[in-house]
Design an enzyme around this catalytic site. Sequence first.
Site, PDB file in Angstrom:
ATOM      1  N   ASP A 192       0.859  -1.188   0.000  1.00 38.27           N
ATOM      2  CA  ASP A 192       0.000   0.000   0.000  1.00 38.27           C
ATOM      3  C   ASP A 192       0.891   1.232   0.000  1.00 38.27           C
ATOM      4  O   ASP A 192       1.377   1.644   1.050  1.00 38.27           O
ATOM      5  CB  ASP A 192      -0.870   0.034   1.269  1.00 38.27           C
ATOM      6  CG  ASP A 192      -2.314  -0.317   0.999  1.00 38.27           C
ATOM      7  OD1 ASP A 192      -2.816   0.038  -0.071  1.00 38.27           O
ATOM      8  OD2 ASP A 192      -2.945  -0.946   1.872  1.00 38.27           O
ATOM      9  N   ARG A 204      -7.780  10.956   1.372  1.00 46.24           N
ATOM     10  CA  ARG A 204      -7.138  10.114   0.359  1.00 46.24           C
ATOM     11  C   ARG A 204      -7.772  10.242  -1.024  1.00 46.24           C
ATOM     12  O   ARG A 204      -7.100   9.987  -2.033  1.00 46.24           O
ATOM     13  CB  ARG A 204      -7.195   8.648   0.804  1.00 46.24           C
ATOM     14  CG  ARG A 204      -6.479   8.397   2.117  1.00 46.24           C
ATOM     15  CD  ARG A 204      -6.912   7.082   2.751  1.00 46.24           C
ATOM     16  NE  ARG A 204      -6.600   5.929   1.935  1.00 46.24           N
ATOM     17  CZ  ARG A 204      -7.100   4.708   2.130  1.00 46.24           C
ATOM     18  NH1 ARG A 204      -7.938   4.495   3.135  1.00 46.24           N
ATOM     19  NH2 ARG A 204      -6.766   3.716   1.349  1.00 46.24           N
ATOM     20  N   LYS A 210      -9.200   1.147  -6.182  1.00 44.00           N
ATOM     21  CA  LYS A 210      -9.987   0.803  -4.997  1.00 44.00           C
ATOM     22  C   LYS A 210     -10.784   2.025  -4.559  1.00 44.00           C
ATOM     23  O   LYS A 210     -10.495   3.145  -5.003  1.00 44.00           O
ATOM     24  CB  LYS A 210      -9.058   0.309  -3.875  1.00 44.00           C
ATOM     25  CG  LYS A 210      -8.002   1.342  -3.443  1.00 44.00           C
ATOM     26  CD  LYS A 210      -7.028   0.771  -2.433  1.00 44.00           C
ATOM     27  CE  LYS A 210      -6.070   1.845  -1.937  1.00 44.00           C
ATOM     28  NZ  LYS A 210      -5.052   1.332  -1.001  1.00 44.00           N
ATOM     29  N   HIS A 211     -11.823   1.874  -3.730  1.00 44.96           N
ATOM     30  CA  HIS A 211     -12.360   0.678  -3.107  1.00 44.96           C
ATOM     31  C   HIS A 211     -13.770   0.509  -3.644  1.00 44.96           C
ATOM     32  O   HIS A 211     -14.696   1.062  -3.058  1.00 44.96           O
ATOM     33  CB  HIS A 211     -12.425   0.813  -1.595  1.00 44.96           C
ATOM     34  CG  HIS A 211     -11.162   1.299  -0.939  1.00 44.96           C
ATOM     35  ND1 HIS A 211     -10.768   2.615  -0.922  1.00 44.96           N
ATOM     36  CD2 HIS A 211     -10.203   0.615  -0.263  1.00 44.96           C
ATOM     37  CE1 HIS A 211      -9.622   2.739  -0.253  1.00 44.96           C
ATOM     38  NE2 HIS A 211      -9.263   1.539   0.151  1.00 44.96           N
ATOM     39  N   HIS A 221     -13.487  -1.104   8.473  1.00 44.08           N
ATOM     40  CA  HIS A 221     -12.494  -1.780   9.310  1.00 44.08           C
ATOM     41  C   HIS A 221     -13.151  -2.350  10.574  1.00 44.08           C
ATOM     42  O   HIS A 221     -12.655  -3.300  11.172  1.00 44.08           O
ATOM     43  CB  HIS A 221     -11.387  -0.809   9.746  1.00 44.08           C
ATOM     44  CG  HIS A 221     -10.442  -0.449   8.650  1.00 44.08           C
ATOM     45  ND1 HIS A 221     -10.694   0.556   7.730  1.00 44.08           N
ATOM     46  CD2 HIS A 221      -9.224  -0.952   8.314  1.00 44.08           C
ATOM     47  CE1 HIS A 221      -9.684   0.646   6.893  1.00 44.08           C
ATOM     48  NE2 HIS A 221      -8.778  -0.254   7.217  1.00 44.08           N
ATOM     49  N   ASP A 266     -10.859  -6.492  -0.579  1.00 46.38           N
ATOM     50  CA  ASP A 266     -10.142  -5.766   0.452  1.00 46.38           C
ATOM     51  C   ASP A 266      -9.815  -6.775   1.558  1.00 46.38           C
ATOM     52  O   ASP A 266     -10.228  -7.937   1.499  1.00 46.38           O
ATOM     53  CB  ASP A 266     -11.013  -4.611   0.967  1.00 46.38           C
ATOM     54  CG  ASP A 266     -10.188  -3.486   1.574  1.00 46.38           C
ATOM     55  OD1 ASP A 266      -8.997  -3.692   1.864  1.00 46.38           O
ATOM     56  OD2 ASP A 266     -10.751  -2.384   1.759  1.00 46.38           O
TER      57      ASP A 266
END
Length: 431
Positions: A170, A245, A275-276, A288, A360
């Site tokens: 990453d 991001r 992604k994502h 997460h 993911d």
Amino acid sequence: MQMIKRVGIALAWIVGLVFVLAGVNNNDPYLVPLRGTGNLLLVLASIAVVFMLARGATWRRRTRSGRLLVILWCLPPLAMLAAHGVFEVRKHRVLQTEPALARSLGQHFIIGYRSFDEVAPLVEKGFVAGIYVTRRNVAGRTAGALEAEIATLQARRRAAGLPPLVVATDQEGGIVSHLAPPLTRLPALASLAPEEQKAKAEEFGRIHGRELASLGINLNFAPVLDLRPAAKHNRLDFNTLINQRAISDDPAKVSAIAGAYIHGLESAGVNATVKHFPGLGRVRADTHHFNADLDTPAGELEATDWRPFRDVLSSTDARLMVGHVAVNALDPGRPASHSKAVVDGLIRKSWNYQGVVMTDDLVMGAIYQHDVCTAVVEALNAGVDLLLVAYDGLQFYRLFDCATDAAARGDLDTTMLHDSETRLRRALLVD
């Protein structure tokens, strides 16, 4: 004084129960920080408390509650030992998998790892298709040490007659720069000034590609194609931090800048991963830790959030990472990462994308806190090519065990697996 003693005893019960739960759930990804030194400290603390209770009035009075408290504090090390035993039994069972089946299923897994000895047997026996390297693999080490480690693993693959190892990381730039240092820390693509965005994005791609290739890394989990959310801060977003991001809230701009970055990355021989999908820009919860849903109509998503994915996938050789957000318009309540309606129906059939699709990290809460075995089987049957087990690579043994059990029951779609194998071989030839 009596009140202080009562409070102390109450705390001893509460902390003892917490220690027992930590021991029972020692294999859980949330307890990764406890492993190693943490586990040793937990055992030593338990022994120390048992010693103090046994010598103190709590035990000498021979009260029932006192004895139960001592017994409680004896349980954490035993619970931890039992959890470790479960892990070792599962690991042994996986490593005894028949070689042909191991290689057949292993080509679908990319795993994170903490030490060479931990991952080397899986690499050279074909249990995995690739490895994921991140900051834990470079902490306290030089870039040369990581390069040598990757080269050794690739040499063992060649000696075993196996395809080259996928080596992923990453390295987006900005807050997600997991190999910087020792590599160059670049700003996020989102930070580029309008007049220099495409040129700088391609330059960033070339820098990332050149540096990653020098280590032997051939797959980067970048760039991010999620549209930037309107809200600058989401209090339920603890790890994703997509507002920092995402390149832009303009789909056309995201496509152009991401395409330029990928061109630079691919020029150095490193593959990109967009992604994502299906996009995190509209999502409030952090996958997460929590479930997340997209309630937006599919037509609106096609015109906005999904446009960069279609543009970039049609003009590059990028891989596609599918996240754990459920698209309620297509498959309510089921994360896209293991939804056949999303992967096979939308991505493969409607979009006609025949490149590599990967999940993911399956160790994320949106998957792992539920039936992770079902997710593994459904992902393979949906046409997902690669299953990522990144944060806690030791969970690989549980997930691989799920896959072998499903194969034994005849629950894996052999047609889907064959098509996936074809795509993976084609990707290796292109690489």
